[in-house]
Motif scaffolding. Sequence first.
Motif, PDB file in Angstrom:
ATOM      1  N   SER A 235       0.826  -1.218   0.000  1.00 16.11           N
ATOM      2  CA  SER A 235       0.000   0.000   0.000  1.00 16.11           C
ATOM      3  C   SER A 235       0.857   1.264   0.000  1.00 16.11           C
ATOM      4  O   SER A 235       0.404   2.318  -0.436  1.00 16.11           O
ATOM      5  N   TRP A 236       2.064   1.158   0.496  1.00 21.38           N
ATOM      6  CA  TRP A 236       2.934   2.342   0.537  1.00 21.38           C
ATOM      7  C   TRP A 236       3.825   2.477  -0.701  1.00 21.38           C
ATOM      8  O   TRP A 236       4.730   3.309  -0.746  1.00 21.38           O
ATOM      9  N   ARG A 237       3.618   1.665  -1.730  1.00 17.96           N
ATOM     10  CA  ARG A 237       4.451   1.725  -2.943  1.00 17.96           C
ATOM     11  C   ARG A 237       4.519   3.173  -3.443  1.00 17.96           C
ATOM     12  O   ARG A 237       3.493   3.852  -3.534  1.00 17.96           O
ATOM     13  N   THR A 255       2.339   9.054   4.042  1.00 16.48           N
ATOM     14  CA  THR A 255       3.523   8.716   4.843  1.00 16.48           C
ATOM     15  C   THR A 255       3.144   7.986   6.135  1.00 16.48           C
ATOM     16  O   THR A 255       3.966   7.877   7.050  1.00 16.48           O
ATOM     17  N   THR A 256       1.921   7.479   6.202  1.00 16.98           N
ATOM     18  CA  THR A 256       1.564   6.670   7.378  1.00 16.98           C
ATOM     19  C   THR A 256       2.158   5.265   7.266  1.00 16.98           C
ATOM     20  O   THR A 256       2.528   4.646   8.264  1.00 16.98           O
ATOM     21  N   PHE A 257       2.251   4.734   6.022  1.00 16.55           N
ATOM     22  CA  PHE A 257       2.894   3.453   5.723  1.00 16.55           C
ATOM     23  C   PHE A 257       2.263   2.262   6.462  1.00 16.55           C
ATOM     24  O   PHE A 257       2.883   1.227   6.619  1.00 16.55           O
ATOM     25  N   GLY A 258       1.086   2.419   6.985  1.00 19.00           N
ATOM     26  CA  GLY A 258       0.451   1.299   7.671  1.00 19.00           C
ATOM     27  C   GLY A 258       1.138   0.923   8.957  1.00 19.00           C
ATOM     28  O   GLY A 258       1.053  -0.220   9.404  1.00 19.00           O
ATOM     29  N   GLY A 259       1.867   1.814   9.552  1.00 20.36           N
ATOM     30  CA  GLY A 259       2.498   1.564  10.850  1.00 20.36           C
ATOM     31  C   GLY A 259       3.982   1.329  10.783  1.00 20.36           C
ATOM     32  O   GLY A 259       4.682   1.466  11.789  1.00 20.36           O
ATOM     33  N   GLU A 260       4.562   0.962   9.634  1.00 23.81           N
ATOM     34  CA  GLU A 260       6.008   0.712   9.532  1.00 23.81           C
ATOM     35  C   GLU A 260       6.550   1.413   8.297  1.00 23.81           C
ATOM     36  O   GLU A 260       6.155   1.096   7.170  1.00 23.81           O
ATOM     37  N   ALA A 261       7.465   2.351   8.506  1.00 24.32           N
ATOM     38  CA  ALA A 261       8.058   3.082   7.390  1.00 24.32           C
ATOM     39  C   ALA A 261       9.128   2.223   6.744  1.00 24.32           C
ATOM     40  O   ALA A 261       9.926   1.569   7.440  1.00 24.32           O
ATOM     41  N   PRO A 262       9.183   2.169   5.421  1.00 26.62           N
ATOM     42  CA  PRO A 262      10.206   1.355   4.752  1.00 26.62           C
ATOM     43  C   PRO A 262      11.592   1.966   4.903  1.00 26.62           C
ATOM     44  O   PRO A 262      11.756   3.185   4.950  1.00 26.62           O
ATOM     45  N   ALA A 263      12.571   1.110   5.008  1.00 23.61           N
ATOM     46  CA  ALA A 263      13.959   1.553   5.028  1.00 23.61           C
ATOM     47  C   ALA A 263      14.438   1.703   3.586  1.00 23.61           C
ATOM     48  O   ALA A 263      13.987   0.987   2.675  1.00 23.61           O
ATOM     49  N   LEU A 264      15.374   2.616   3.362  1.00 22.56           N
ATOM     50  CA  LEU A 264      15.910   2.875   2.022  1.00 22.56           C
ATOM     51  C   LEU A 264      17.368   2.443   1.982  1.00 22.56           C
ATOM     52  O   LEU A 264      18.182   2.885   2.807  1.00 22.56           O
ATOM     53  N   VAL A 265      17.683   1.560   1.035  1.00 26.84           N
ATOM     54  CA  VAL A 265      19.065   1.112   0.858  1.00 26.84           C
ATOM     55  C   VAL A 265      19.471   1.326  -0.585  1.00 26.84           C
ATOM     56  O   VAL A 265      18.649   1.210  -1.510  1.00 26.84           O
ATOM     57  N   ALA A 266      20.735   1.674  -0.774  1.00 28.32           N
ATOM     58  CA  ALA A 266      21.287   1.788  -2.121  1.00 28.32           C
ATOM     59  C   ALA A 266      21.815   0.431  -2.535  1.00 28.32           C
ATOM     60  O   ALA A 266      22.449  -0.292  -1.744  1.00 28.32           O
ATOM     61  N   LEU A 267      21.575   0.041  -3.768  1.00 25.34           N
ATOM     62  CA  LEU A 267      22.016  -1.256  -4.286  1.00 25.34           C
ATOM     63  C   LEU A 267      23.253  -1.060  -5.156  1.00 25.34           C
ATOM     64  O   LEU A 267      23.303  -0.145  -5.999  1.00 25.34           O
ATOM     65  N   GLY A 268      24.242  -1.924  -4.923  1.00 29.54           N
ATOM     66  CA  GLY A 268      25.456  -1.863  -5.714  1.00 29.54           C
ATOM     67  C   GLY A 268      25.279  -2.499  -7.075  1.00 29.54           C
ATOM     68  O   GLY A 268      24.252  -3.116  -7.389  1.00 29.54           O
TER      69      GLY A 268
END
Length: 319
Positions: A235-237, A255-268
């Motif tokens: 739902s937070w896509r 930005t409610t994200f259903g209770g859990e905010a996604p973490a952001l990582v950079a991919l090599g």
Amino acid sequence: MKKETMTAGLIITALATQVMAQQEVPALATNQTYPIQAQAAPLPLLAEKLPPVPLISNARVRLDAKESQGVQLANEWKQHPDKPRPAADGSVKYLFGATMPTLVCTPLQVCSIQLQPGEIVNDLHTGDKPRWKITPAASGSGENKTTSIVVKPIDAGLTTNLLVTTDRRLYMIKLVSTQHDWIPMLSFDYPDDVDRAWANYRAEQSKHANATTLPTGENLAALDFNFELDGDDPSWRPTRVYTDGKKTYIQFGSTTFGGEAPALVALGNDGGIISDPSEQLVNYRVIGDRYVVDKVLDRAALITGVGGDQIRVTITRGH
């Protein structure tokens, strides 16, 4: 008895004079005779005895200092050296309000005063109405309908003024008639036209800026939206990802994200068929409904949960 004798003598003398006037009298030096004719007294010249009728009273009014100052200011405006310029339509164009414009006419031609498009005449007055014929005319239609005031003098050597009130302003114009010289058309430059043009320009620029600027202040014309989203569909896509060349913006529907905010990582760029690419946590700021990263991301992932419950959305920048 003596009085009657004198009266009879006067009558006889008058009759004798009348007879002599009708008879021929011998000339003194010749034998010719000339008739004697009575001459009528000349009639008096009545026109020479009648005094001229003054058109304007000779009575003088003394102006005080305030009144004299007002007349001086009016004269300065009337005599202001601001000159007209030629217009594309052939008219002589004055800057409205800068000075008192003059319309020069001749008896055998018509002159005209062209008003601003859409302007309507309310009233009109002239100082010499019997000798100046002034009528209205119109051209165009709708918002471009233009009123013209047609002016024609019946004689040369006339000077007066014309007052015109409209739904927008008041005009004071000097009218002069000559034997041959004339101005076919008089028109005006309006300072409020310039102000209105700049106001419209600023409004158009503001409208364009509002249409091409995001709420965070980025200009759409300078943004790159060439990012692809893959993976899961939580739902937070993100609704979109873009960059301005310096930062990366990840925008969400909420930005409610259903209770859990996604973490952001950079991919090599490493990894392969049997191995995942390396991951590195990325620092970001939450501004409104988006993540703001202070660099351009080529590959990244948004992750929630762990193990079999992990949800992952990958972000890849196109080239």
